[in-house]
Design an enzyme around this catalytic site. Structure first.
Site, short mmCIF file in Angstrom:
data_model
loop_
_atom_site.label_atom_id
_atom_site.label_comp_id
_atom_site.label_asym_id
_atom_site.label_seq_id
_atom_site.Cartn_x
_atom_site.Cartn_y
_atom_site.Cartn_z
N LYS A 87 0.95 -1.33 0.24
CA LYS A 87 -0.14 -0.21 -0.02
C LYS A 87 0.90 1.29 -0.07
CE LYS A 87 -4.39 1.07 2.35
NZ LYS A 87 -5.01 0.93 3.53
O1 G3P Z 1 -9.16 1.92 4.24
C1 G3P Z 1 -9.07 3.48 4.78
C2 G3P Z 1 -9.65 3.33 6.25
O2 G3P Z 1 -8.98 2.92 7.09
C3 G3P Z 1 -9.93 4.88 6.59
O3 G3P Z 1 -11.05 4.76 7.35
O4 G3P Z 1 -12.71 5.75 8.79
O5 G3P Z 1 -10.36 6.37 9.11
O6 G3P Z 1 -11.80 7.35 7.30
P1 G3P Z 1 -11.43 5.93 8.28
#
Ligand code: G3P
Length: 215
Positions: A87
């Site tokens: 990633k």
């Molecule tokens: O896959 C990316 C994710 O982990 C981000 O999620 O909820 O932190 O915006 P969030």
């Protein structure tokens, strides 16, 4: 549409895998920190532990921001397990690194994508997956799902093979809307996947069937 789980929590990954609908896992440094995984050796071991639970791709993120550092880290991650996807953040050095990994046959997930232009660059560099963060766009009053739609149109126009991996998914309607728009993958918290199960008419209908079965 493929379902990935967006966590580094082994119990949740196992629960989703046991459900039989899991196609992969995404992690990031914040999710690893949330599980208390510290130190390079422990981090690498944790990725292998995840790979040993699931049958699909497992994204492991580099933390370097220069090309040489990303290549060194990414090659080490890719050697850990055949299911590892490297990633890489959507920055200039990241695009160069994705192009390099693509040439070496190493799968990549281009992360922190917030615009169609960034997604176009990721596809041109040959990324296996592109991760538009729809929830974080919604958080700043911008339509995250509109970005999924734009990327779908662009990728279809030119038959790019890069898979649209909707990330920062927060709830079941995000998953359903991503499926309607043709996202290839949604990476979700376990709670959002399990929420797809729920309908009050299912619960009341089942209660009725079970009651009638006793008659
Ligand atoms: O896959 C990316 C994710 O982990 C981000 O999620 O909820 O932190 O915006 P969030």
């Amino acid at each position: 549409m493929k379902f990935f789980i967006d966590t580094a929590n082994l119990a949740q990954i196992k629960e989703a895998q046991d459900l039989g609908v899991l196609d992969g896992v995404t992690t990031n440094p914040s999710l690893m920190a949330k599980e208390g995984i510290k130190g390079q050796d422990n981090i690498l071991k944790h990725y292998v532990d995840i790979c040993n639970i699931v049958t699909g791709d497992v994204s492991a993120e580099v933390i370097s921001t220069d090309f040489d550092g990303m290549v060194k880290e990414g090659e080490a991650l890719a050697k850990l397990h055949p299911r590892i996807v490297v990633k890489v953040p959507m920055i200039k050095e990241g695009v160069k690194a994705i192009k390099y990994f693509t040439g070496k046959g190493i799968k990549t997930n281009c992360t922190l994508v917030f615009s169609a232009g960034q997604a176009l660059l990721a596809a041109k560099a040959g990324a296996t997956y592109v991760s538009p963060f729809i929830g974080r766009l919604d958080d700043v009053s911008t339509d995250g799902l509109a970005l999924i739609n734009d990327i779908r149109i662009i990728y279809d126009n030119y038959a790019y093979k890069t898979q649209i991996l909707a990330a920062s998914v927060r709830h079941p309607m995000h998953i359903i809307d991503c499926a309607k728009l043709g996202a290839d993958v949604a990476t979700c918290p376990l709670s959002a996947i399990l929420a797809l199960l729920k309908h009050p008419l299912t619960d009341s209908g089942l209660a009725q069937f079970l009651a009638d079965a006793k008659k």
